[in-house]
Design an enzyme around this catalytic site. Sequence first.
Site, PDB file in Angstrom:
ATOM      1  N   PHE A  21      60.538  29.933  25.777  1.00 33.15           N
ATOM      2  CA  PHE A  21      59.451  28.985  26.048  1.00 33.15           C
ATOM      3  C   PHE A  21      59.817  27.554  25.688  1.00 33.15           C
ATOM      4  CE2 PHE A  21      58.558  29.398  21.486  1.00 33.15           C
ATOM      5  CZ  PHE A  21      58.177  28.100  21.168  1.00 33.15           C
ATOM      6  N   GLU A  48      56.861  33.537  29.906  1.00 37.49           N
ATOM      7  CA  GLU A  48      55.494  33.639  30.435  1.00 37.49           C
ATOM      8  C   GLU A  48      54.558  32.628  29.773  1.00 37.49           C
ATOM      9  OE1 GLU A  48      57.273  35.616  28.564  1.00 37.49           O
ATOM     10  OE2 GLU A  48      56.132  37.292  27.717  1.00 37.49           O
ATOM     11  N   CYS A  72      66.047  25.121  19.111  1.00 45.12           N
ATOM     12  CA  CYS A  72      67.011  25.997  18.444  1.00 45.12           C
ATOM     13  C   CYS A  72      68.031  25.188  17.655  1.00 45.12           C
ATOM     14  CB  CYS A  72      67.720  26.863  19.462  1.00 45.12           C
ATOM     15  SG  CYS A  72      68.715  25.897  20.572  1.00 45.12           S
ATOM     16  N   GLU A 124      63.966  32.289  10.544  1.00 44.10           N
ATOM     17  CA  GLU A 124      63.716  31.181  11.470  1.00 44.10           C
ATOM     18  C   GLU A 124      62.203  30.954  11.546  1.00 44.10           C
ATOM     19  OE1 GLU A 124      64.493  31.906  15.719  1.00 44.10           O
ATOM     20  OE2 GLU A 124      65.120  29.817  15.870  1.00 44.10           O
TER      21      GLU A 124
HETATM   22  P1  NAD Z   1      61.612  35.259  22.864  1.00 47.19           P
HETATM   23  O1  NAD Z   1      62.802  36.021  22.400  1.00 47.19           O
HETATM   24  O2  NAD Z   1      60.268  35.706  22.417  1.00 47.19           O
HETATM   25  O3  NAD Z   1      61.556  35.255  24.473  1.00 47.19           O
HETATM   26  C1  NAD Z   1      62.678  34.885  25.247  1.00 47.19           C
HETATM   27  C2  NAD Z   1      62.580  35.610  26.589  1.00 47.19           C
HETATM   28  O4  NAD Z   1      62.619  37.018  26.364  1.00 47.19           O
HETATM   29  C3  NAD Z   1      61.293  35.308  27.346  1.00 47.19           C
HETATM   30  O5  NAD Z   1      61.585  35.163  28.717  1.00 47.19           O
HETATM   31  C4  NAD Z   1      60.441  36.552  27.086  1.00 47.19           C
HETATM   32  O6  NAD Z   1      59.556  36.845  28.139  1.00 47.19           O
HETATM   33  C5  NAD Z   1      61.465  37.647  26.932  1.00 47.19           C
HETATM   34  N1  NAD Z   1      61.033  38.712  26.006  1.00 47.19           N
HETATM   35  C6  NAD Z   1      60.163  38.585  24.969  1.00 47.19           C
HETATM   36  N2  NAD Z   1      60.014  39.763  24.343  1.00 47.19           N
HETATM   37  C7  NAD Z   1      60.810  40.646  24.994  1.00 47.19           C
HETATM   38  C8  NAD Z   1      61.097  42.033  24.803  1.00 47.19           C
HETATM   39  N3  NAD Z   1      60.526  42.738  23.828  1.00 47.19           N
HETATM   40  N4  NAD Z   1      61.976  42.619  25.642  1.00 47.19           N
HETATM   41  C9  NAD Z   1      62.561  41.907  26.621  1.00 47.19           C
HETATM   42  N5  NAD Z   1      62.326  40.598  26.842  1.00 47.19           N
HETATM   43  C10 NAD Z   1      61.462  39.974  26.042  1.00 47.19           C
HETATM   44  O7  NAD Z   1      61.869  33.726  22.485  1.00 47.19           O
HETATM   45  P2  NAD Z   1      60.873  32.502  22.611  1.00 47.19           P
HETATM   46  O8  NAD Z   1      59.819  32.625  21.567  1.00 47.19           O
HETATM   47  O9  NAD Z   1      60.457  32.320  24.023  1.00 47.19           O
HETATM   48  O10 NAD Z   1      61.851  31.279  22.267  1.00 47.19           O
HETATM   49  C11 NAD Z   1      62.148  30.878  20.957  1.00 47.19           C
HETATM   50  C12 NAD Z   1      63.416  31.523  20.447  1.00 47.19           C
HETATM   51  O11 NAD Z   1      64.495  31.187  21.315  1.00 47.19           O
HETATM   52  C13 NAD Z   1      63.822  31.015  19.072  1.00 47.19           C
HETATM   53  O12 NAD Z   1      64.295  32.101  18.334  1.00 47.19           O
HETATM   54  C14 NAD Z   1      64.937  30.037  19.374  1.00 47.19           C
HETATM   55  O13 NAD Z   1      65.856  29.829  18.322  1.00 47.19           O
HETATM   56  C15 NAD Z   1      65.588  30.696  20.532  1.00 47.19           C
HETATM   57  N6  NAD Z   1      66.367  29.739  21.294  1.00 47.19           N
HETATM   58  C16 NAD Z   1      67.711  29.775  21.135  1.00 47.19           C
HETATM   59  C17 NAD Z   1      68.490  28.872  21.815  1.00 47.19           C
HETATM   60  C18 NAD Z   1      69.982  28.893  21.658  1.00 47.19           C
HETATM   61  O14 NAD Z   1      70.620  28.166  22.384  1.00 47.19           O
HETATM   62  N7  NAD Z   1      70.559  29.683  20.785  1.00 47.19           N
HETATM   63  C19 NAD Z   1      67.904  27.919  22.659  1.00 47.19           C
HETATM   64  C20 NAD Z   1      66.521  27.914  22.798  1.00 47.19           C
HETATM   65  C21 NAD Z   1      65.758  28.844  22.097  1.00 47.19           C
END
Ligand code: NAD
Length: 501
Positions: free
Chosen positions: A155, A182, A287, A387
Amino acid sequence: MTDTLTLSTVNHWIGGASVASTSGRTAPVYDPALGVQTKNVVLASAEEVGHAVAAASAAFPGWRDTSIAKRQQTIFAFRELLNARKEELAEILTAEHGKVLSDALGEIARGLEVVDLACGFPQLIKGEHSENVSTGVDVYSLKQPLGVVGIISPFNFPAMVPMWFFPIAIAAGNTVVLKPSEKDPSASLWLAQLWKEAGLPDGVFNVVQGDKVAVDALLEHPEVRSLSFVGSTPIAQYIYEQSARHGKRVQALGGAKNHMLVLPDADLDLVADSAVNAGFGSAGERCMAVSVVLAVEPVADELIVKVRERMRGLRIGDGRRGTDMGPLVTEQHRDKVASYIDLASEDGAEVVVDGRGIEVDGEADGFWLGPTLIDKVPTTSRVYTEEIFGPVLSVVRVGSYDEGVELINSGAFGNGTAIFTNDGGAARRFQNEVQVGMIGVNVPIPVPVAYYSFGGWKQSLFGASKAYGPAGFDFFTQEKAITERWLDPSHGGINLGFPQN
Ligand code: NAD
């Protein structure tokens, strides 16, 4: 209470057109600064994911065989349209994510950098050629596209993170199915429409909206050749393992806990500016945000005074009103982040600035949490080890450079880190010793430019491939080596060994 029947619906984009869902499932999309639901996003069934993959598969042979010149013209056209209309996209980002408009434009600028890089793709997908490796025999290599590639994004960067991947994937001749978060799904459709205007053939870029059901369908679909994932660590690990199980190429970028090590000789005004910018920019939902300041004593007291001064000047509120920091993405996420402030007090830390109950320039129902500064955070506390992903900056006081590096290296994550010092020797030692993928020297958020690659170590990246830059071109192409001889009557004969001359 919102009347969900009157809300607009965010659909899929398949085969060059907006496609309604038949799954019967939706999720709410909010305007975080207003605290109200503004849209519903559809959540795909596995069957709908199958339709998107089928569209991408059907488009692949034609796109793969489209000349480099034509592909390059299409990417240039996309680049020009995006640059000309970036304000429109920024408004969409602010309305669904909550980040302030200037930061939304910054996100687009970093995505545009990758599009710029992709415009020069012919130079980056060239193979190699060796003449006469054996008498009359030449060897050369080709870099060919994989086929249908899947992208699953988080997101916090609804435009930039997909653009870490799709410009390169498309330039290299692949076709794409993007599954955005989403929580803020509309940017993906805007980008899809832009590709169409740029002349990209239908089916080369598709979007399926959804949740775990859509992700699992992508993971299991035999025609999806690779997955590029960015999100939290547990899901990144899941994607990595499932991709391996289903025989897919994978790059899975996970969470982070980034430290900033401040040596006693550092310029404390620069440090304070950097800590505030990197700790509270985008409400800490980056991140590469700085989450922990490791202050090598005796600097902590003086540094905290300087950080507090700067925090007082921050304007928190609706990102459309020229503020510095917006709301968090959802109420649930805001409450989770705020719970760490309670935990900090319980664990014996000192909450120096408490962001709960902050005055904001915006609607009272927005998902607000002000910048928060916590001193003397015990390294055993979950405030330190986990985090938080919000505007909460922890200070840990350490006695030496070595103690600081030891803490950074013993953490689970290894995304980014920075050292602040005027001692070049210490900085040089730091970049050598620290077990982190991206290092800043007097730079708090060391996100590499597009022609280097982005990615962390340890629990911040699963799989061998970083995002964009040279690693991106390697990821989205597969190499073929050709050994070739054109018949020469003088070079026949039987030889069961390897040719040696
Ligand atoms: P998230 O892991 O909740 O979701 C990421 C994606 O995975 C979304 O498209 C979501 O719909 C999907 N998803 C969620 N739950 C799932 C499940 N149980 N099974 C399969 N898919 C699932 O992450 P978020 O809250 O959207 O984003 C924040 C996180 O992303 C933080 O931990 C941040 O550090 C990380 N992030 C990392 C980087 C990097 O470059 N390392 C960059 C941006 C964000």
